[in-house]
Motif scaffolding. Structure first.
Motif, PDB file in Angstrom:
ATOM      1  N   MET A 122       0.764  -1.233   0.187  1.00  0.00           N
ATOM      2  CA  MET A 122       0.017  -0.115  -0.254  1.00  0.00           C
ATOM      3  C   MET A 122       0.895   1.086  -0.529  1.00  0.00           C
ATOM      4  SD  MET A 122      -2.917   1.167  -0.578  1.00  0.00           S
ATOM      5  CE  MET A 122      -4.432   0.495   0.728  1.00  0.00           C
ATOM      6  N   LYS A 123       2.409   1.193   0.574  1.00  0.00           N
ATOM      7  CA  LYS A 123       2.690   2.192   0.688  1.00  0.00           C
ATOM      8  C   LYS A 123       3.110   2.894  -0.455  1.00  0.00           C
ATOM      9  CE  LYS A 123       6.870  -0.365   2.221  1.00  0.00           C
ATOM     10  NZ  LYS A 123       7.966  -0.514   3.256  1.00  0.00           N
ATOM     11  N   VAL A 125       1.325   2.932  -3.282  1.00  0.00           N
ATOM     12  CA  VAL A 125       0.377   3.140  -4.310  1.00  0.00           C
ATOM     13  C   VAL A 125       0.350   5.052  -3.290  1.00  0.00           C
ATOM     14  CG1 VAL A 125      -2.561   3.590  -3.797  1.00  0.00           C
ATOM     15  CG2 VAL A 125      -0.994   1.385  -4.914  1.00  0.00           C
ATOM     16  N   MET A 126       0.014   4.842  -1.635  1.00  0.00           N
ATOM     17  CA  MET A 126      -0.126   6.237  -1.161  1.00  0.00           C
ATOM     18  C   MET A 126       1.714   7.373  -2.388  1.00  0.00           C
ATOM     19  SD  MET A 126      -0.136   5.102   2.878  1.00  0.00           S
ATOM     20  CE  MET A 126      -0.343   6.038   3.634  1.00  0.00           C
ATOM     21  N   ASN A 167      -8.261  -0.176  -6.024  1.00  0.00           N
ATOM     22  CA  ASN A 167      -7.464  -0.185  -4.635  1.00  0.00           C
ATOM     23  C   ASN A 167      -8.839   0.689  -3.709  1.00  0.00           C
ATOM     24  OD1 ASN A 167      -6.209   2.037  -2.766  1.00  0.00           O
ATOM     25  ND2 ASN A 167      -4.812  -0.171  -2.686  1.00  0.00           N
TER      26      ASN A 167
END
Length: 237
Positions: A122-123, A125-126, A167
């Motif tokens: 996820m990091k 995408v963040m 996502n």
């Protein structure tokens, strides 16, 4: 200072596996303060952890001073979205694609980003969103030339947005963008059937979220004007 050996760690990273509230504090034996002292021989033969009794320090103070372990590679590697965004921005500065090899190379870069958005933690995408990666993709769709529009590069860029839509955080950013769905709808003007299908799949997904149906209808009205169609939904396949 009284010192009692607790154990040996293979590396500093093993500190996270200690039960600070349980294993360590249970050894206080009625004393007011307890700290953990590191006799560091790392990276040689690990680190020896010892229980120390003192009135000058606290466990919290000492832990804040522990060396930080580097967990990630540099942002210019393919493990970071920075690399892909730089590549896509560079594509927009070129006037047109030239030759099959160039198209294949560009498509490979965008396909790699699409895969990373689906499979990386996820990091990734963040950080992609923090770097305004969605706007980079949308700007590419707006500024691409005719040759790019009819090439697999176009399909892959739409695929990146589709990966974002899978996502929860990415989907929220796409839906919150004021013009994203309108810009995505413009990609239906291409003659590339794969690209059109990918766009319609995104539109279908948007219809399933609250307020999404109206966004899609508005986007189709926008596309009607953009493509100079006589009526709405007059998309040619």
């Amino acid at each position: 200072m009284n010192v009692t050996n607790i154990g040996i760690l293979d590396s500093l990273s093993d500190l996270k596996d200690l039960d600070w509230d349980g294993d360590i504090k249970k050894k206080q034996t009625g004393l007011n303060l307890l700290i953990v002292c590191l006799i560091s021989t790392w990276p040689h033969n690990g680190c020896e952890i010892q229980e120390c009794r003192s009135e000058s320090f606290t466990l919290h103070n000492l832990c804040l001073g522990l060396p930080q372990i580097k967990e990630q590679e540099e942002p210019n590697s393919t493990s970071w979205p920075d690399y892909y965004l730089d590549q896509i921005n560079a594509m927009m500065t070129l006037v047109s694609t030239s030759g099959e090899d160039e198209v294949a190379n560009r498509t490979k870069v965008v396909d790699s980003l699409k895969t990373a958005l689906r499979t990386q933690p996820m990091k990734f995408v963040m950080r992609f969103l923090d770097l305004d990666g969605l706007s980079v993709l949308l700007n590419f769709l707006e500024k691409m030339d005719y040759e790019t529009m009819e090439s697999p590069i176009h399909t892959s860029v739409i695929g990146c947005i589709k990966a974002l839509m899978n996502n929860s955080l990415g989907r929220a950013n796409v839906l919150a963008h004021p013009t994203s769905i309108n810009i995505i709808s413009q990609s239906m003007i291409t003659e590339n059937i794969k690209t059109k299908i990918a766009v319609l799949e995104i539109m279908g997904g948007v219809c399933l979220v609250p307020g999404g149906h109206k966004k899609v209808l508005d986007a189709m009205c926008h596309y009607q004007q953009f493509a100079s169609e006589r009526t709405r939904f007059q998309v040619r396949f």
